[in-house]
Design a protein around this motif. Sequence first.
Motif, PDB file in Angstrom:
ATOM      1  N   LEU A 246       0.856  -1.185   0.000  1.00 34.77           N
ATOM      2  CA  LEU A 246       0.000   0.000   0.000  1.00 34.77           C
ATOM      3  C   LEU A 246       0.893   1.236   0.000  1.00 34.77           C
ATOM      4  N   GLN A 247       0.458   2.265  -0.694  1.00 38.96           N
ATOM      5  CA  GLN A 247       1.217   3.513  -0.658  1.00 38.96           C
ATOM      6  C   GLN A 247       0.335   4.618  -0.124  1.00 38.96           C
ATOM      7  N   GLY A 248       0.965   5.552   0.590  1.00 40.70           N
ATOM      8  CA  GLY A 248       0.191   6.673   1.108  1.00 40.70           C
ATOM      9  C   GLY A 248       1.115   7.771   1.589  1.00 40.70           C
ATOM     10  N   VAL A 249       0.493   8.806   2.143  1.00 38.03           N
ATOM     11  CA  VAL A 249       1.244   9.967   2.616  1.00 38.03           C
ATOM     12  C   VAL A 249       1.221   9.988   4.147  1.00 38.03           C
ATOM     13  N   ALA A 250       2.389  10.208   4.753  1.00 36.07           N
ATOM     14  CA  ALA A 250       2.466  10.322   6.209  1.00 36.07           C
ATOM     15  C   ALA A 250       1.931  11.684   6.630  1.00 36.07           C
ATOM     16  N   LEU A 251       1.095  11.704   7.677  1.00 39.63           N
ATOM     17  CA  LEU A 251       0.445  12.964   8.071  1.00 39.63           C
ATOM     18  C   LEU A 251       1.431  13.993   8.615  1.00 39.63           C
ATOM     19  N   PHE A 252       2.379  13.574   9.442  1.00 28.50           N
ATOM     20  CA  PHE A 252       3.292  14.546  10.056  1.00 28.50           C
ATOM     21  C   PHE A 252       4.458  14.896   9.141  1.00 28.50           C
ATOM     22  N   SER A 253       5.133  13.849   8.600  1.00 29.30           N
ATOM     23  CA  SER A 253       6.328  14.126   7.791  1.00 29.30           C
ATOM     24  C   SER A 253       5.968  14.523   6.362  1.00 29.30           C
ATOM     25  N   ALA A 254       4.712  14.267   5.936  1.00 31.30           N
ATOM     26  CA  ALA A 254       4.252  14.555   4.580  1.00 31.30           C
ATOM     27  C   ALA A 254       5.002  13.747   3.521  1.00 31.30           C
TER      28      ALA A 254
ATOM     29  N   LEU B 183      -4.920  -5.151  11.583  1.00 32.10           N
ATOM     30  CA  LEU B 183      -4.413  -6.523  11.748  1.00 32.10           C
ATOM     31  C   LEU B 183      -5.152  -7.242  12.873  1.00 32.10           C
ATOM     32  N   ALA B 184      -5.280  -6.572  14.022  1.00 29.35           N
ATOM     33  CA  ALA B 184      -5.939  -7.211  15.166  1.00 29.35           C
ATOM     34  C   ALA B 184      -7.427  -7.396  14.891  1.00 29.35           C
ATOM     35  N   GLY B 185      -8.047  -6.396  14.298  1.00 35.03           N
ATOM     36  CA  GLY B 185      -9.474  -6.469  14.012  1.00 35.03           C
ATOM     37  C   GLY B 185      -9.804  -7.646  13.104  1.00 35.03           C
ATOM     38  N   LEU B 186      -8.925  -7.927  12.143  1.00 36.82           N
ATOM     39  CA  LEU B 186      -9.150  -9.042  11.220  1.00 36.82           C
ATOM     40  C   LEU B 186      -8.568 -10.351  11.750  1.00 36.82           C
ATOM     41  N   GLU B 187      -8.028 -10.320  12.962  1.00 36.99           N
ATOM     42  CA  GLU B 187      -7.400 -11.509  13.571  1.00 36.99           C
ATOM     43  C   GLU B 187      -6.283 -12.059  12.693  1.00 36.99           C
ATOM     44  N   ILE B 188      -5.430 -11.146  12.215  1.00 37.18           N
ATOM     45  CA  ILE B 188      -4.194 -11.537  11.527  1.00 37.18           C
ATOM     46  C   ILE B 188      -3.085 -11.408  12.565  1.00 37.18           C
TER      47      ILE B 188
ATOM     48  N   ALA C  12      -8.970   2.932   8.908  1.00 39.54           N
ATOM     49  CA  ALA C  12      -8.242   1.701   8.574  1.00 39.54           C
ATOM     50  C   ALA C  12      -8.845   1.019   7.346  1.00 39.54           C
ATOM     51  N   ARG C  13      -9.734   1.716   6.649  1.00 39.90           N
ATOM     52  CA  ARG C  13     -10.478   1.059   5.576  1.00 39.90           C
ATOM     53  C   ARG C  13      -9.584   0.509   4.470  1.00 39.90           C
ATOM     54  N   SER C  14      -8.638   1.337   3.965  1.00 42.18           N
ATOM     55  CA  SER C  14      -7.828   0.850   2.838  1.00 42.18           C
ATOM     56  C   SER C  14      -6.895  -0.272   3.277  1.00 42.18           C
ATOM     57  N   ILE C  15      -6.475  -0.263   4.550  1.00 41.95           N
ATOM     58  CA  ILE C  15      -5.613  -1.343   5.045  1.00 41.95           C
ATOM     59  C   ILE C  15      -6.415  -2.648   5.103  1.00 41.95           C
ATOM     60  N   VAL C  16      -7.640  -2.550   5.629  1.00 43.90           N
ATOM     61  CA  VAL C  16      -8.501  -3.738   5.715  1.00 43.90           C
ATOM     62  C   VAL C  16      -8.786  -4.293   4.319  1.00 43.90           C
ATOM     63  N   GLU C  17      -9.071  -3.418   3.366  1.00 42.37           N
ATOM     64  CA  GLU C  17      -9.352  -3.889   1.999  1.00 42.37           C
ATOM     65  C   GLU C  17      -8.137  -4.606   1.421  1.00 42.37           C
TER      66      GLU C  17
ATOM     67  N   PRO D  39     -13.884 -10.139  13.582  1.00 37.83           N
ATOM     68  CA  PRO D  39     -13.459  -9.639  12.262  1.00 37.83           C
ATOM     69  C   PRO D  39     -14.622  -9.023  11.481  1.00 37.83           C
ATOM     70  N   GLU D  40     -15.814  -9.596  11.624  1.00 40.67           N
ATOM     71  CA  GLU D  40     -16.963  -9.080  10.895  1.00 40.67           C
ATOM     72  C   GLU D  40     -17.387  -7.708  11.425  1.00 40.67           C
ATOM     73  N   SER D  41     -17.531  -7.592  12.754  1.00 38.40           N
ATOM     74  CA  SER D  41     -17.988  -6.304  13.298  1.00 38.40           C
ATOM     75  C   SER D  41     -16.922  -5.236  13.077  1.00 38.40           C
ATOM     76  N   PHE D  42     -15.647  -5.628  13.161  1.00 38.59           N
ATOM     77  CA  PHE D  42     -14.594  -4.642  12.941  1.00 38.59           C
ATOM     78  C   PHE D  42     -14.667  -4.098  11.518  1.00 38.59           C
ATOM     79  N   ALA D  43     -14.754  -5.028  10.550  1.00 40.28           N
ATOM     80  CA  ALA D  43     -14.732  -4.604   9.144  1.00 40.28           C
ATOM     81  C   ALA D  43     -15.957  -3.759   8.790  1.00 40.28           C
ATOM     82  N   THR D  44     -17.122  -4.106   9.339  1.00 39.37           N
ATOM     83  CA  THR D  44     -18.330  -3.398   8.906  1.00 39.37           C
ATOM     84  C   THR D  44     -18.657  -2.169   9.759  1.00 39.37           C
ATOM     85  N   SER D  45     -18.245  -2.171  11.051  1.00 36.24           N
ATOM     86  CA  SER D  45     -18.715  -1.101  11.934  1.00 36.24           C
ATOM     87  C   SER D  45     -17.639  -0.131  12.403  1.00 36.24           C
ATOM     88  N   LEU D  46     -16.350  -0.513  12.283  1.00 38.65           N
ATOM     89  CA  LEU D  46     -15.303   0.335  12.849  1.00 38.65           C
ATOM     90  C   LEU D  46     -14.238   0.762  11.842  1.00 38.65           C
TER      91      LEU D  46
END
Length: 293
Positions: free
Chosen positions: A15-23, A85-90, A109-114, A180-187
């Motif tokens: 996954l690629q993204g931008v760090a919030l503090f260091s940009a 990771l914890a929410g999906l029990e990895i 955490a949506r894009s990480i979960v996907e 894992p189900e409640s984490f993915a759908t509700s949090l």
Amino acid sequence: MGSRAERTIEQAVELQGVALFSAADVVLRFLPAPPGHGRAFRRTDLPGSEAIPATIAYAVDRHRRTAVANGDAVVEMTEHVLAALAGLEIDNCLVEIDGPECPGFDGSARSIVEALEQAGIVKQPQSRTTFAVVEPVVVTSPDGTADVLAEPSDVFEIVYELDYGPGPIPRQSLSVEVTPESFATSLAAARTFVLEQEIAFLRSQGYGARTTAADLLVFGEDGRPVDNELRWRDECVRHKLLDCVGDFALLGADVQGRFVARRSGHQLNRDLVRAMVGRVGNSHCRGVLREAA
Ligand SMILES: [Zn+2]
């Protein structure tokens, strides 16, 4: 809540993204790991540096975020990665990162979960350690305005009570049995939030040089998000629950217990994990955790 098989991902995913503090532009690479490995980070930009286990022993105190360090290698803003990771029990995963700070993505955490779901999640031939809370333990902030309680339960449940007093964000309370189900759908998709009046201070700390109000929830005086739409009416309390899942993951095991968090943040959540771990096997004080059968 019986014991379950440990799990890892089926194949590597990036996954690629931008760090919030260091940009900075950051690449995160999630790799499968063997049974018993646990979750760990490794800085690929620091050749030869050791992996950093994502457990409370390696957590370093930071304001409003969670960092882990091993020697000179530090990874900041780990909480949403660990929540995914914890929410999906990895349980077993090596996270390679080419810089000191995890990307912010959309504040959730949506894009990480996907990405992790796309990589596939597989069972491994070892049972996951589960700690059960056997007597209540509570930690309170120094000023007494926030606390977190852990108490016995048959499941892993978190209750969060959000109360900032008068202001743009109203009181919200939510209880979730974390699976894992409640984490993915509700949090997972609930985003970080800040108040518009906090932005100037955060910017002075280097926060968000490449971030706009569309990249997280910024609440204006009128209680509405600036340049954005809520995903849930109570998205803020859902994000606090997501943060709790990431922070409690520092236990390094599944946990069977009911947590009641009142106005708590990362620091207090870590204090609770320390208090719980500190009492395991301590003969002067009855254990608050035991390995569940
Ligand atoms: Zn967060």
